[in-house]
Design a protein around this motif. Structure first.
Motif, mmCIF file in Angstrom:
data_model
loop_
_atom_site.group_PDB
_atom_site.id
_atom_site.type_symbol
_atom_site.label_atom_id
_atom_site.label_comp_id
_atom_site.label_asym_id
_atom_site.label_seq_id
_atom_site.Cartn_x
_atom_site.Cartn_y
_atom_site.Cartn_z
ATOM 1 N N LEU A 130 -13.158 18.909 17.538
ATOM 2 C CA LEU A 130 -14.089 19.220 18.621
ATOM 3 C C LEU A 130 -13.659 18.570 19.931
ATOM 4 N N PHE A 131 -12.639 17.706 19.879
ATOM 5 C CA PHE A 131 -12.312 16.845 21.018
ATOM 6 C C PHE A 131 -10.927 17.089 21.626
ATOM 7 N N ASP A 132 -10.001 17.619 20.868
ATOM 8 C CA ASP A 132 -8.623 17.758 21.344
ATOM 9 C C ASP A 132 -8.570 18.688 22.556
ATOM 10 N N VAL A 133 -7.668 18.402 23.482
ATOM 11 C CA VAL A 133 -7.537 19.193 24.710
ATOM 12 C C VAL A 133 -6.240 19.999 24.653
ATOM 13 N N VAL A 134 -6.366 21.317 24.780
ATOM 14 C CA VAL A 134 -5.206 22.201 24.810
ATOM 15 C C VAL A 134 -5.249 22.966 26.127
ATOM 16 N N LEU A 135 -4.306 22.670 27.012
ATOM 17 C CA LEU A 135 -4.274 23.264 28.343
ATOM 18 C C LEU A 135 -3.462 24.554 28.353
ATOM 19 N N PRO A 136 -3.692 25.416 29.346
ATOM 20 C CA PRO A 136 -3.072 26.751 29.322
ATOM 21 C C PRO A 136 -1.556 26.769 29.431
ATOM 22 N N ASP A 137 -0.952 25.703 29.985
ATOM 23 C CA ASP A 137 0.500 25.690 30.149
ATOM 24 C C ASP A 137 1.233 25.002 29.008
ATOM 25 N N ASN A 138 0.498 24.535 27.994
ATOM 26 C CA ASN A 138 1.129 23.819 26.889
ATOM 27 C C ASN A 138 1.414 24.802 25.748
ATOM 28 N N THR A 139 2.516 25.537 25.887
ATOM 29 C CA THR A 139 2.841 26.603 24.947
ATOM 30 C C THR A 139 2.973 26.092 23.517
ATOM 31 N N THR A 140 3.669 24.987 23.347
ATOM 32 C CA THR A 140 3.884 24.458 22.001
ATOM 33 C C THR A 140 2.574 24.105 21.327
ATOM 34 N N LYS A 141 1.688 23.458 22.069
ATOM 35 C CA LYS A 141 0.411 23.050 21.478
ATOM 36 C C LYS A 141 -0.473 24.266 21.201
ATOM 37 N N ILE A 142 -0.429 25.258 22.053
ATOM 38 C CA ILE A 142 -1.184 26.484 21.794
ATOM 39 C C ILE A 142 -0.722 27.112 20.483
ATOM 40 N N GLU A 143 0.586 27.218 20.315
ATOM 41 C CA GLU A 143 1.130 27.839 19.103
ATOM 42 C C GLU A 143 0.790 27.033 17.856
#
Length: 240
Positions: A130-143
């Motif tokens: 519920l807490f982790d932050v995934v920003l729009p430019d972080n491709t690796t983390k999005i995937e």
């Protein structure tokens, strides 16, 4: 099917009512709330009553979890912990035990597939947190973090108060932005509509005006403990 995704209302009933008015004009088939319903806004009880009155899917956000069990050290900047605990106390005075039980028992993710040609995976921050932050430019983390469910065609989340749409590997990742407290410098309320039909989906990011001056006045009238900061957030669409 036409689905409206709303997230991060944060006790801003004025913004929520404006968005729901727009949602009704769009003739959606389903409404989904992706968490952070009450905390840090001037009308937590009214927001919760509105949400609970609707035939909607609702999941939990980090701010809902904070209301239920408190804010732990390390979850917010050290210099913000004391004032946020004051804000939590103010909010709890306006909710009852039934409200807190409702928030405590909310699920943490949605899988939408019945009657759809596509599978939608929706959550507040990530499927695991519920807490982790995934920003729009972080491709690796999005995937690696958001797109965990391989069979899904569309991933929808909130939390970062910054709306965006990205296409990756033939799928779409969309952030709803925030209904009640945008952080992207655009103070209009934000939500998403997904049109899903015949294995395709179309995404619409919507920005809705509302009476921000009225919301700031409600903060003042309610004796909110962090009014200067929260008024600036509401009026200018910036981070606290």
């Amino acid at each position: 099917m036409r689905i409206a995704f709303l997230s991060d209302i944060h006790g801003n009933a004025t913004a929520l009512e404006a968005v729901l008015s727009d949602v009704r004009s769009q003739q959606v088939d389903k409404i989904c709330f992706l968490g952070d319903l009450c905390f840090r806004g001037p009308e937590p009880k009214r927001v919760l009553d509105i949400v609970r009155s609707l035939d909607a899917e609702v999941i939990k956000g980090n701010a809902d979890e904070w209301l239920v069990r408190g804010i732990k050290e390390g979850e917010v900047p050290d210099n913000a912990l004391a004032i946020m605990n004051q804000e939590r106390d103010w909010t709890l005075q306006r909710l009852n035990q039934d409200d807190l039980d409702y928030l405590a028992n909310l699920p943490t993710e949605l899988i939408l597939e019945d009657g759809l040609d596509s599978i939608v995976h929706a959550f507040h921050a990530t499927p695991d947190s519920l807490f982790d932050v995934v920003l729009p430019d972080n491709t690796t983390k999005i995937e690696n973090t958001l797109m965990q469910r391989d069979e899904a065609d569309l991933y929808v989340y909130g939390h970062i108060h910054n709306p965006f749409i990205r296409s990756m590997h033939g799928k779409n990742v969309v952030n709803t932005g925030s209904v009640g407290m945008p952080f992207d410098g655009h103070p209009l309320a934000s939500y998403v509509i997904a049109d899903i039909e015949e294995g395709r989906h179309r995404l619409h990011l919507n920005r809705i005006p509302y009476n921000r001056e009225h919301v700031v006045e409600i903060y003042k009238q309610g004796g909110y403990p962090n009014i200067e900061t929260m008024g600036r957030v509401i009026f200018y669409g910036v981070r606290p």
